[in-house]
Design an enzyme around this catalytic site. Structure first.
Site, PDB file in Angstrom:
ATOM      1  N   LEU A  43       0.828  -1.210   0.000  1.00 46.03           N
ATOM      2  CA  LEU A  43       0.000   0.000   0.000  1.00 46.03           C
ATOM      3  C   LEU A  43       0.856   1.251   0.000  1.00 46.03           C
ATOM      4  O   LEU A  43       0.597   2.193  -0.747  1.00 46.03           O
ATOM      5  CB  LEU A  43      -0.922  -0.016   1.218  1.00 46.03           C
ATOM      6  CG  LEU A  43      -2.058  -1.015   1.120  1.00 46.03           C
ATOM      7  CD1 LEU A  43      -2.867  -1.020   2.402  1.00 46.03           C
ATOM      8  CD2 LEU A  43      -2.961  -0.691  -0.064  1.00 46.03           C
ATOM      9  N   ARG A 342      -5.109  -4.971  20.957  1.00 44.73           N
ATOM     10  CA  ARG A 342      -4.510  -6.275  20.710  1.00 44.73           C
ATOM     11  C   ARG A 342      -3.553  -6.724  21.795  1.00 44.73           C
ATOM     12  O   ARG A 342      -3.558  -7.887  22.199  1.00 44.73           O
ATOM     13  CB  ARG A 342      -3.749  -6.217  19.402  1.00 44.73           C
ATOM     14  CG  ARG A 342      -4.704  -6.009  18.278  1.00 44.73           C
ATOM     15  CD  ARG A 342      -4.002  -5.830  16.982  1.00 44.73           C
ATOM     16  NE  ARG A 342      -5.039  -5.791  15.965  1.00 44.73           N
ATOM     17  CZ  ARG A 342      -4.824  -5.550  14.692  1.00 44.73           C
ATOM     18  NH1 ARG A 342      -3.589  -5.320  14.267  1.00 44.73           N
ATOM     19  NH2 ARG A 342      -5.804  -5.546  13.844  1.00 44.73           N
ATOM     20  N   HIS A 413       2.551 -10.370  14.506  1.00 41.74           N
ATOM     21  CA  HIS A 413       1.709  -9.862  13.437  1.00 41.74           C
ATOM     22  C   HIS A 413       2.244  -8.604  12.770  1.00 41.74           C
ATOM     23  O   HIS A 413       2.182  -8.452  11.554  1.00 41.74           O
ATOM     24  CB  HIS A 413       0.333  -9.555  14.032  1.00 41.74           C
ATOM     25  CG  HIS A 413      -0.646  -8.997  13.061  1.00 41.74           C
ATOM     26  ND1 HIS A 413      -1.013  -9.679  11.915  1.00 41.74           N
ATOM     27  CD2 HIS A 413      -1.343  -7.838  13.036  1.00 41.74           C
ATOM     28  CE1 HIS A 413      -1.888  -8.948  11.239  1.00 41.74           C
ATOM     29  NE2 HIS A 413      -2.095  -7.832  11.891  1.00 41.74           N
TER      30      HIS A 413
HETATM   31  C1  LIG Z   1      -2.746 -11.226   7.851  1.00 42.42           C
HETATM   32  C2  LIG Z   1      -2.685  -9.754   8.047  1.00 42.42           C
HETATM   33  C3  LIG Z   1      -3.837  -9.008   8.143  1.00 42.42           C
HETATM   34  C4  LIG Z   1      -3.790  -7.640   8.335  1.00 42.42           C
HETATM   35  N1  LIG Z   1      -4.970  -6.951   8.440  1.00 42.42           N
HETATM   36  C5  LIG Z   1      -4.928  -5.612   8.586  1.00 42.42           C
HETATM   37  C6  LIG Z   1      -6.136  -4.869   8.653  1.00 42.42           C
HETATM   38  O1  LIG Z   1      -7.246  -5.411   8.592  1.00 42.42           O
HETATM   39  N2  LIG Z   1      -6.056  -3.529   8.785  1.00 42.42           N
HETATM   40  C7  LIG Z   1      -4.856  -2.889   8.850  1.00 42.42           C
HETATM   41  O2  LIG Z   1      -4.839  -1.673   8.940  1.00 42.42           O
HETATM   42  N3  LIG Z   1      -3.693  -3.575   8.778  1.00 42.42           N
HETATM   43  C8  LIG Z   1      -3.696  -4.916   8.652  1.00 42.42           C
HETATM   44  N4  LIG Z   1      -2.518  -5.607   8.585  1.00 42.42           N
HETATM   45  C9  LIG Z   1      -1.243  -4.885   8.553  1.00 42.42           C
HETATM   46  C10 LIG Z   1      -0.986  -4.330   7.179  1.00 42.42           C
HETATM   47  O3  LIG Z   1      -1.446  -5.227   6.205  1.00 42.42           O
HETATM   48  C11 LIG Z   1       0.469  -4.065   6.886  1.00 42.42           C
HETATM   49  O4  LIG Z   1       1.071  -3.418   7.932  1.00 42.42           O
HETATM   50  C12 LIG Z   1       0.600  -3.192   5.645  1.00 42.42           C
HETATM   51  O5  LIG Z   1      -0.113  -3.741   4.588  1.00 42.42           O
HETATM   52  C13 LIG Z   1       2.041  -3.007   5.248  1.00 42.42           C
HETATM   53  O6  LIG Z   1       2.085  -2.334   4.018  1.00 42.42           O
HETATM   54  P1  LIG Z   1       3.430  -1.822   3.406  1.00 42.42           P
HETATM   55  O7  LIG Z   1       3.087  -1.131   2.159  1.00 42.42           O
HETATM   56  O8  LIG Z   1       4.189  -1.069   4.428  1.00 42.42           O
HETATM   57  O9  LIG Z   1       4.311  -3.119   3.128  1.00 42.42           O
HETATM   58  P2  LIG Z   1       3.979  -4.518   2.411  1.00 42.42           P
HETATM   59  O10 LIG Z   1       2.604  -4.619   1.940  1.00 42.42           O
HETATM   60  O11 LIG Z   1       4.500  -5.558   3.322  1.00 42.42           O
HETATM   61  O12 LIG Z   1       4.868  -4.481   1.117  1.00 42.42           O
HETATM   62  C14 LIG Z   1       6.232  -4.666   1.126  1.00 42.42           C
HETATM   63  C15 LIG Z   1       6.721  -4.549  -0.290  1.00 42.42           C
HETATM   64  O13 LIG Z   1       8.129  -4.430  -0.269  1.00 42.42           O
HETATM   65  C16 LIG Z   1       8.703  -5.351  -1.156  1.00 42.42           C
HETATM   66  N5  LIG Z   1      10.031  -5.646  -0.634  1.00 42.42           N
HETATM   67  C17 LIG Z   1      10.391  -6.043   0.619  1.00 42.42           C
HETATM   68  N6  LIG Z   1      11.718  -6.131   0.715  1.00 42.42           N
HETATM   69  C18 LIG Z   1      12.213  -5.790  -0.490  1.00 42.42           C
HETATM   70  C19 LIG Z   1      13.520  -5.691  -1.024  1.00 42.42           C
HETATM   71  N7  LIG Z   1      14.600  -5.939  -0.282  1.00 42.42           N
HETATM   72  N8  LIG Z   1      13.658  -5.327  -2.315  1.00 42.42           N
HETATM   73  C20 LIG Z   1      12.574  -5.054  -3.100  1.00 42.42           C
HETATM   74  N9  LIG Z   1      11.321  -5.115  -2.621  1.00 42.42           N
HETATM   75  C21 LIG Z   1      11.144  -5.483  -1.344  1.00 42.42           C
HETATM   76  C22 LIG Z   1       7.749  -6.491  -1.206  1.00 42.42           C
HETATM   77  O14 LIG Z   1       7.940  -7.209  -2.396  1.00 42.42           O
HETATM   78  C23 LIG Z   1       6.420  -5.752  -1.171  1.00 42.42           C
HETATM   79  O15 LIG Z   1       6.116  -5.300  -2.460  1.00 42.42           O
HETATM   80  C24 LIG Z   1      -2.552  -6.985   8.417  1.00 42.42           C
HETATM   81  C25 LIG Z   1      -1.392  -7.723   8.322  1.00 42.42           C
HETATM   82  C26 LIG Z   1      -1.444  -9.100   8.173  1.00 42.42           C
HETATM   83  C27 LIG Z   1      -0.182  -9.884   8.195  1.00 42.42           C
END
Ligand SMILES: Cc1cc2nc3c(=O)[nH]c(=O)nc-3n(C[C@H](O)[C@H](O)[C@H](O)COP(=O)(O)OP(=O)(O)OC[C@H]3O[C@@H](n4cnc5c(N)ncnc54)[C@H](O)[C@@H]3O)c2cc1C
Ligand code: SF4
Ligand code: FES
Lengths: 651, 265
Positions: A43, A342, A413
């Site tokens: 996201l 939580r 989590h």
């Molecule tokens: C099962 C589950 C349910 C959840 N439900 C909720 C909810 O209902 N509501 C809520 O608010 N939050 C929820 N969360 C938390 C939330 O989903 C995450 O905190 C959030 O989506 C993280 O988004 P992000 O964009 O930071 O990273 P991520 O979505 O983890 O994306 C990481 C990105 O980085 C890339 N990446 C990683 N390392 C590298 C690298 N070295 N080189 C290149 N690319 C890399 C990956 O490929 C990916 O594209 C939930 C989490 C889980 C595990």
């Protein structure tokens, strides 16, 4: 070094507006001359890249998976918070702000959290405009549910797949920019090194990254005027967690090694409602969304004999009479009941299980019961609300949750800790920004449900497009940066050396063997409750395990090929260092707060006991070299707006 | 439980692949299919590290490569062709959600990658599905930029339409529909996206353009045409309905002859 969080002047509610009014901008013709690297397509990364691309910057975006749509954000189930007050139940920006600060146990920065609450409503507008099919009521307006730590219904959702729908919205926006040519997509590409180059004033700035092409195994170089890390959290340092298999902490750790401070690493969220562990071959844990606590009631038997009988398979949940059930959350926290935050719910489950009341074959489980909800709402309504979660549960456990209560237990989590960033989301390295779960910014010591999605999208859609411009405005004259420099040579060489070193060990143990061992140490000693003894012990165990890893791990295959074992080994090598820092941070923070529970610091009723006098600060750690103790820098937290109180969910 | 596995091994896109046979023992029925493959891979690595990669009972030293990430049926990354069925012998699940209790002790299991021209093999069971991303890039979105959009509740959407849109939006882009189709058609995948957006007022504005661009892109990338056998629907882990293909066709006709895009059931 004094940490400057760059919080704008003015009253809290006007800070963000003031910032935007006074910041520097880049004119459209110049935007085309500026390159930005975004690592991660979750996201945070997808929304940032889409927005920056739309503004006219040149963006390169990277992810590990074969498609940006598969980032771990896709798995988020329950929902996203926003202070829309559509339900007319008294919600407001101020209230969302207060709930978030309180939920984080007064360990988050006021200005950041306020901004988050302020832009939350815009996120929902944006997503709806993209075609995100949020749940609606019969009048055609948006529906809401409640999540832990709130007394209002402010959570927007799309069945049990909110993360999926939000990410697909951002992925659509990203795809549009790829089509327009403003964003270049690099899938199956993993960042392995950060490249720093000195600017005219002799200050080292982030200027590029080294990437492993996961298909060919070859290293590639990319340069830019700024780098955004949006690589998610490091929960998998515990091996078993609700995170996806490829979630990892390496990109953040690589930046840390290069000088970016790492903040509050010990703040790890343990989610109360996950499917319990069942075997040592298990590769991950599955979350049962927090939204289930809206209608599910959590209990264990009142009598220890009943728990024993259930564990032995002689009794079933439905054999326990109503008066013999202990709805312990409703008992201990009448005001919030099953919807306490939580950390509180997780510890309460652990407390009951440790006391011998746990159920399930291992005794490490409690019931989550829907029979009342089914009676009250009818099976169809329950099905509509939670159908896919129930199906998921049934597929995994082979039990029907419409008939017998679910069994759940806490699991790792989310990680509140991450790269230290200022108000602009810039790390301590100029030109290096961090967004989403990868930064530490908004959740203090505990994140409220449905707030991670909000934060990731706030960072990407509404914060970075402004703050990055402020930084980039004085980079215009630099011109395109070549990768043909000693700095890039050196960075690439260091990655290759690391890969060769791993490949040449040719030991007799697998990467997963070590990862499981590390996870075990972390869960037992640096998990839901910690104390000086367990943490000291963990520190030694981590050192020993790391040593053994570098002597006897086996990475099969070759460096220049599709080699998932190599990918895992590289990540695990960083996890050892990260684990050490988590432990050190947990050891230094002698108070309990939010997700960090030191058994030495609790109230008589077993609740967390903060020590505001000594620990009301963000702990930002500075790397000093492999296995050397890190240097602590403190960012004092000044609460000017909110009244500090003990967290109380009882009344 | 014990199993005999016949697994497709192929070093990279350029080499020819073949089946190799492996045995796994003492697998718990609660183990997932991918965890079973993890166990096999642990064996391959341990065995080869002991025998120094020579004379091993495993002729291919490196473990079996397969794509996966969330392991809970939502990311769409996993996808194996198991005993002739995409995602194996259970309905409404992805490969990672398939459990060994669905097999019988002693079963022989044939494991292959998706086989479809637009999805070339990268290594063993891993294929390149970037063609799906390219289809989406051609127009599978609503063209809005960040900011400056109306309030989320300014346009009420009938719950029925929102629900139908959500049904279609549940597609995880796994590619099982393509693998199941003898023509390697991507109509279910494309139909799902076209329907999802055409059912919502926000998406209706560009509905004609969208369907045209996506279908052309799909043809250009080498996906076959739909001959209405609906193997896709039968194998889709998210149970995306064939009605989405009908909706796509309707949108297609609308964009040729003109007509309204008001959602119909
Ligand atoms: C099962 C589950 C349910 C959840 N439900 C909720 C909810 O209902 N509501 C809520 O608010 N939050 C929820 N969360 C938390 C939330 O989903 C995450 O905190 C959030 O989506 C993280 O988004 P992000 O964009 O930071 O990273 P991520 O979505 O983890 O994306 C990481 C990105 O980085 C890339 N990446 C990683 N390392 C590298 C690298 N070295 N080189 C290149 N690319 C890399 C990956 O490929 C990916 O594209 C939930 C989490 C889980 C595990
Ligand atoms: S339509 Fe079904 S089978 Fe095809 S990609 Fe989507 S989820 Fe997979
Ligand atoms: S691994 Fe994500 S759907 Fe199977």
């Amino acid at each position: 070094m004094i940490l400057d969080s760059k919080i704008p002047e003015g009253p809290l509610s006007e800070k963000w507006t003031n910032y935007k009014t006074n910041q520097k901008l880049v004119n459209p013709a110049n935007k085309r001359k500026l390159d930005i690297i975004v690592v991660g397509t979750g996201l945070a990364g997808a929304s940032a890249a889409a927005s920056l691309g739309a503004l006219g910057f040149n963006v390169d975006i990277f992810c590990i998976q074969d498609s940006p749509r598969r980032a771990h954000s896709i798995a988020a189930q329950g929902g996203i918070n926003a202070a829309k007050n559509y339900q007319n139940d008294g919600d407001s920006v101020e209230r969302l702000f207060r709930d978030t600060i309180k939920g984080g146990d007064y360990r988050a920065r006021e200005a950041n959290v306020y901004r988050l609450a302020e832009v939350s409503g815009d996120i929902i507008d944006q997503c709806v405009a993209q075609g995100v099919p949020f749940a609606r009521d019969y009048g055609g307006l948006l529906d809401n549910r409640s999540f832990g730590g709130a007394q209002v219904s402010r959570t927007f959702y799309a069945r049990g797949q909110t993360g999926q729908q939000l990410l697909l919205g951002a992925y659509g926006a990203l795809s549009r920019e790829i089509n327009r040519g403003t964003v270049k997509l690099h899938t199956r590409s993993e960042m392995e090194e950060l490249v720093l180059v000195k600017n005219n004033d002799g200050v080292e700035c982030a200027r590029g990254i080294i990437v492993r092409n996961l298909v060919s195994g070859k290293l590639e170089r990319y340069s830019a005027h700024a780098v955004v890390i949006a690589t998610g959290g490091y929960g998998n340092v515990y091996y078993l967690s609700t995170n996806a298999m490829n979630s990892n902490g390496s990109a953040a750790w690589i930046c840390h090694r290069k000088g970016a401070f790492f903040a509050n690493p010990c703040y790890v969220q343990i989610h109360p409602t996950c499917i319990p562990v069942h075997g040592d071959y298990q590769s991950k844990l599955t979350l049962m969304s927090e939204s289930l606590r809206n209608d599910g009631r959590i209990w264990v038997p009142k009598k220890i004999e009943d728990s024993e009988a259930i564990r032995a398979g002689q009794k079933k949940a439905n054999d326990i009479a109503e008066e013999d059930r202990d709805y312990y959350l409703e008992r201990r926290y009448p005001a919030f009941g099953n919807l306490v935050p939580r950390d509180v719910a997780s510890r309460a489950a652990k407390e009951r299980c440790d006391a011998g009341y746990g159920v399930g074959p291992t005794g490490l489980a409690v019931f989550l019961d829907f029979s009342d909800a089914i009676k009250r709402l009818g099976i169809n309504v329950v099905k509509q609300k939670y159908g896919n979660l129930f199906q998921m549960y049934q597929k995994i456990t082979d039990e029907n949750p419409y008939e017998t209560p679910m069994m759940i237990y806490p699991a790792v989590h989310y990680t509140m800790g991450g790269l230290w960033v200022d108000y602009e989301l810039q790390t301590t390295i100029p030109g290096l920004f961090a967004a989403g779960e990868a930064n530490f910014s908004d959740h203090g010591a505990n994140r409220l449900g449905a707030s991670a999605l909000m934060q990731g999208l706030a960072d990407g859609y509404f914060v970075l497009p402004y703050t990055l411009q402020n930084y980039l405005s004085n980079q215009i004259t630099i011109g395109h940066i070549t990768t043909d420099t000693p700095e890039f040579d050196e960075a690439e060489r260091s990655v290759l050396e690391r890969e060769e070193r791993l490949m040449n060990i040719k030991g007799d143990k697998t990467v997963d063997f070590f990862h499981k061992e590390l996870g075990h140490i972390m869960w037992e000693k640096v998990g839901m409750s910690r104390n000086e003894a367990s943490l000291t012990e963990a520190a030694t165990m981590i050192d020993e395990l790391e040593k053994e890893f570098w002597q006897s791990v086996n990475v099969p295959g070759t460096i220049e090929s599709f080699n998932p074992e190599m990918e895992k080994a590289l990540r695990l090598a960083d996890y050892f260092e990260l684990a050490r820092l988590i432990t050190a941070d947990a050891l230094h923070r002698k108070e309990s707060c939010g997700g960090h529970f030191r058994t030495e610091s609790q109230t008589e009723e077993g609740e967390t006991k903060r020590d505001d006098e000594n620990f009301m600060y963000v702990a930002a750690w500075e790397y000093q070299g492999h296995s050397k103790p890190e240097t602590l820098h403190k960012e004092e937290l000044n609460y000017e707006h909110i009244k500090i109180a003990t967290r109380n969910y009882k009344n | 439980m014990n199993f005999k596995l016949h697994i497709w091994r192929q070093e990279n896109a350029k080499t020819k692949g073949r089946f190799e046979t492996y045995k796994v023992r003492d697998i718990s029925p609660d183990c997932s299919f991918l965890e079973m493959l993890d166990i096999l891979n642990e064996q391959i690595i341990s065995e080869n590290s002991k025998s120094g990669n020579q004379n091993s009972k495993f002729p291919i030293a490196h473990p079996v490569c397969f794509d996966n990430d969330c392991r809970e049926g939502i990311c769409g990354m996993c996808g194996l062709y198991i005993n002739g069925r995409p995602h194996g012998n259970d309905d409404g699940v992805t490969t990672c959600q398939l459990h060994m209790r669905k097999f019988k002790d002693g079963d022989e299991i044939w494991i292959e990658p998706w086989r479809a021209k637009p999805f070339p093999v990268i290594c063993d069971l891993v294929v390149d599905r970037s063609a799906f991303d390219k289809i989406i890039q051609s127009g599978g979105y609503v063209s809005v930029t960040t900011g400056g959009v109306p309030d989320a509740n300014s346009i009420p959407i009938p719950k029925r339409h929102a629900d139908m849109a959500m049904d279609a939006a549940e597609c995880i882009g796994c590619g099982a529909c393509v693998a199941a189709c003898k023509n390697a058609s991507a109509m279910l995948f494309v139909g799902a996206k076209v329907s999802h957006l055409a059912l919502l007022p926000q998406g209706q504005v560009e509905a004609s353009e969208r369907v045209k661009k996506m279908v052309c892109k799909m043809d250009e990338l080498g996906f076959g045409s739909c001959t209405n056998t609906y193997a896709c629907e039968a194998e889709c882990p998210k149970q995306i309905k064939r009605q989405n293909i009908a909706r796509l066709n309707r949108e297609w006709i609308c964009q040729i002859f003109g007509g309204n895009h008001k959602p119909q059931d």
